[in-house]
Design an enzyme around this catalytic site. Structure first.
Site, PDB file in Angstrom:
ATOM      1  N   ASP A 158       0.440  -1.567   4.768  1.00 21.30           N
ATOM      2  CA  ASP A 158       0.032  -0.314   5.413  1.00 21.30           C
ATOM      3  C   ASP A 158      -1.296   0.168   4.837  1.00 21.30           C
ATOM      4  O   ASP A 158      -1.363   1.200   4.166  1.00 21.30           O
ATOM      5  CB  ASP A 158       1.154   0.723   5.176  1.00 21.30           C
ATOM      6  CG  ASP A 158       0.855   2.058   5.819  1.00 21.30           C
ATOM      7  OD1 ASP A 158       0.070   2.106   6.789  1.00 21.30           O
ATOM      8  OD2 ASP A 158       1.412   3.069   5.349  1.00 21.30           O
TER       9      ASP A 158
ATOM     10  N   HIS B 287       0.875  -1.181   0.000  1.00 19.25           N
ATOM     11  CA  HIS B 287       0.000   0.000   0.000  1.00 19.25           C
ATOM     12  C   HIS B 287       0.910   1.229   0.000  1.00 19.25           C
ATOM     13  O   HIS B 287       1.201   1.802   1.046  1.00 19.25           O
ATOM     14  CB  HIS B 287      -0.902   0.000   1.228  1.00 19.25           C
ATOM     15  CG  HIS B 287      -1.880  -1.118   1.274  1.00 19.25           C
ATOM     16  ND1 HIS B 287      -1.517  -2.423   1.472  1.00 19.25           N
ATOM     17  CD2 HIS B 287      -3.238  -1.122   1.122  1.00 19.25           C
ATOM     18  CE1 HIS B 287      -2.609  -3.191   1.458  1.00 19.25           C
ATOM     19  NE2 HIS B 287      -3.654  -2.428   1.243  1.00 19.25           N
TER      20      HIS B 287
HETATM   21  C1  LIG Z   1      -1.791   4.577   4.540  1.00 19.52           C
HETATM   22  S1  LIG Z   1      -1.646   4.868   2.850  1.00 19.52           S
HETATM   23  C2  LIG Z   1      -0.032   4.337   2.463  1.00 19.52           C
HETATM   24  C3  LIG Z   1       1.074   5.208   2.956  1.00 19.52           C
HETATM   25  C4  LIG Z   1       2.445   4.718   2.597  1.00 19.52           C
HETATM   26  N1  LIG Z   1       2.626   3.313   2.924  1.00 19.52           N
HETATM   27  C5  LIG Z   1       3.507   5.513   3.321  1.00 19.52           C
HETATM   28  O1  LIG Z   1       3.884   5.132   4.440  1.00 19.52           O
HETATM   29  O2  LIG Z   1       3.991   6.489   2.757  1.00 19.52           O
HETATM   30  C6  LIG Z   1      -2.589   3.573   2.148  1.00 19.52           C
HETATM   31  C7  LIG Z   1      -2.611   3.574   0.632  1.00 19.52           C
HETATM   32  O3  LIG Z   1      -3.131   2.313   0.181  1.00 19.52           O
HETATM   33  C8  LIG Z   1      -3.900   2.523  -0.987  1.00 19.52           C
HETATM   34  N2  LIG Z   1      -4.757   1.320  -1.096  1.00 19.52           N
HETATM   35  C9  LIG Z   1      -5.946   1.048  -0.522  1.00 19.52           C
HETATM   36  N3  LIG Z   1      -6.309  -0.228  -0.742  1.00 19.52           N
HETATM   37  C10 LIG Z   1      -5.312  -0.793  -1.460  1.00 19.52           C
HETATM   38  C11 LIG Z   1      -5.062  -2.110  -1.971  1.00 19.52           C
HETATM   39  N4  LIG Z   1      -5.934  -3.102  -1.773  1.00 19.52           N
HETATM   40  N5  LIG Z   1      -3.925  -2.332  -2.655  1.00 19.52           N
HETATM   41  C12 LIG Z   1      -3.015  -1.330  -2.856  1.00 19.52           C
HETATM   42  N6  LIG Z   1      -3.195  -0.073  -2.393  1.00 19.52           N
HETATM   43  C13 LIG Z   1      -4.316   0.185  -1.709  1.00 19.52           C
HETATM   44  C14 LIG Z   1      -4.597   3.835  -0.727  1.00 19.52           C
HETATM   45  O4  LIG Z   1      -4.984   4.443  -1.944  1.00 19.52           O
HETATM   46  C15 LIG Z   1      -3.513   4.620   0.019  1.00 19.52           C
HETATM   47  O5  LIG Z   1      -2.743   5.392  -0.872  1.00 19.52           O
END
Ligand SMILES: C[S@@+](CC[C@H](N)C(=O)[O-])C[C@H]1O[C@@H](n2cnc3c(N)ncnc32)[C@H](O)[C@@H]1O
Length: 288
Positions: A169, A41
């Site tokens: 995440d 994520h």
């Molecule tokens: C908490 S943020 C991530 C922050 C990042 N890991 C950081 O620390 O900089 C969560 C992200 O996951 C994305 N997201 C949500 N569901 C997802 C999935 N099933 N697979 C991949 N990305 C996803 C969202 O769009 C969002 O940008």
């Protein structure tokens, strides 16, 4: 999918997560052998803290701003802090904040590989642009834009590079996201038992967090797992984000050793109200 990380970039949760992510990759760098990191994520990789979204919540002022202004930062945090400082030269201000993909890319060596998944189409596009801009021609970074991180974990494990880590995440905006994480870990550890898995989770009601921890501890392939919980205030009101935690399966030894130094420094720094504290405990293995 309503969640946009740009509202929260650089907040207390990012500081804890990224400090421990940096420590994990520093540990993986200690051996010459290559490592692989899957960031399921990823978000957009780089955040403008003066932008409209970050300004609206100003969460970063209670997170990275405090850390950049802190004195006597311990050695265990200095690499991460320096990485953020370097992005804000020469003003020494706090405008740009790197997300998990960007920090990981900074720690990548020639032999290592990084795979980034981001499901949100606009964020996936921004992620690709941010990565290409600052790490051009890197063969070591794959941006799997529009890809579901949980599905990628299933499809890409076991990896050809045997050492490495999966960072999970999710936004935790859907009620079933804890369950999705547990299922992904069940599947991942079956395919790749030796990998390190690191999951960030919110703490509103600590009981929900401990149920999640217990469910991971009960997974058959998990023989070593630890949880690190940070409360920025006492958790009396479970409608608020009172803290966050990181769950590690197969935590790197060096990171476990550094935890007290890192968390003893961060907890008073990130405190928002009375009742701030941190704790770590083994869920399975070691001190069982
Ligand atoms: C908490 S943020 C991530 C922050 C990042 N890991 C950081 O620390 O900089 C969560 C992200 O996951 C994305 N997201 C949500 N569901 C997802 C999935 N099933 N697979 C991949 N990305 C996803 C969202 O769009 C969002 O940008």
């Amino acid at each position: 999918m309503n969640y946009r990380h740009s509202y929260h970039a650089g907040n207390f949760a990012d500081v804890m997560k990224h400090a421990l992510q940096w420590a994990c990759l520093s540990y993986l760098q200690q051996k010459e052998k290559p490592f692989w990191l899957l960031d399921t994520h990823a978000g957009i990789g780089m955040y403008d803290l003066q932008g409209e979204q970050a300004q609206k919540t100003a969460e970063w002022e209670l997170g990275i701003k405090r850390l950049l202004q802190a004195e006597d930062v311990p050695e265990a945090l200095s690499g991460y802090v320096q990485a953020v400082r370097d992005l804000n030269l020469p003003e020494d201000s706090c405008r740009w904040y790197p997300g998990s993909p960007y920090l990981a890319a900074l720690q990548l060596r020639e032999q290592d590989q990084l795979t980034l998944c981001e499901l949100h189409p606009e964020d996936a596009q921004l992620l690709a642009e941010n990565v290409v801009q600052d790490f051009p021609r890197s063969q070591r970074i794959t941006v799997a834009g529009g890809r579901n991180g949980f599905a990628a974990l299933k499809a890409l494990t076991p990896p050809p590079i045997k050492r490495g880590m999966v960072l999970i995440d999710p936004p935790f905006e859907q009620p079933d996201e804890f369950e999705q994480v547990i299922n992904a870990l069940a599947d991942g550890t079956k395919r790749w038992a030796n990998g390190t898995y690191v999951v960030w989770y919110p703490i509103k009601d600590p009981v929900v967090a401990s149920e999640f921890q217990q469910a991971v501890a009960d997974l058959p392939q998990v023989s070593k797992a630890m949880a690190v919980d940070l409360l920025i205030r006492g958790a009396q009101d479970s409608s608020r984000l009172n803290g966050c935690g990181m769950l590690f399966i197969n935590p790197p030894y060096g990171v476990v050793q550094q935890l007290p130094t890192i968390m003893n420094f961060l907890t008073p720094l990130l405190k928002q109200e009375r009742g701030a504290e941190w704790q770590s405990h083994w869920l399975v293995g070691e001190e069982d």
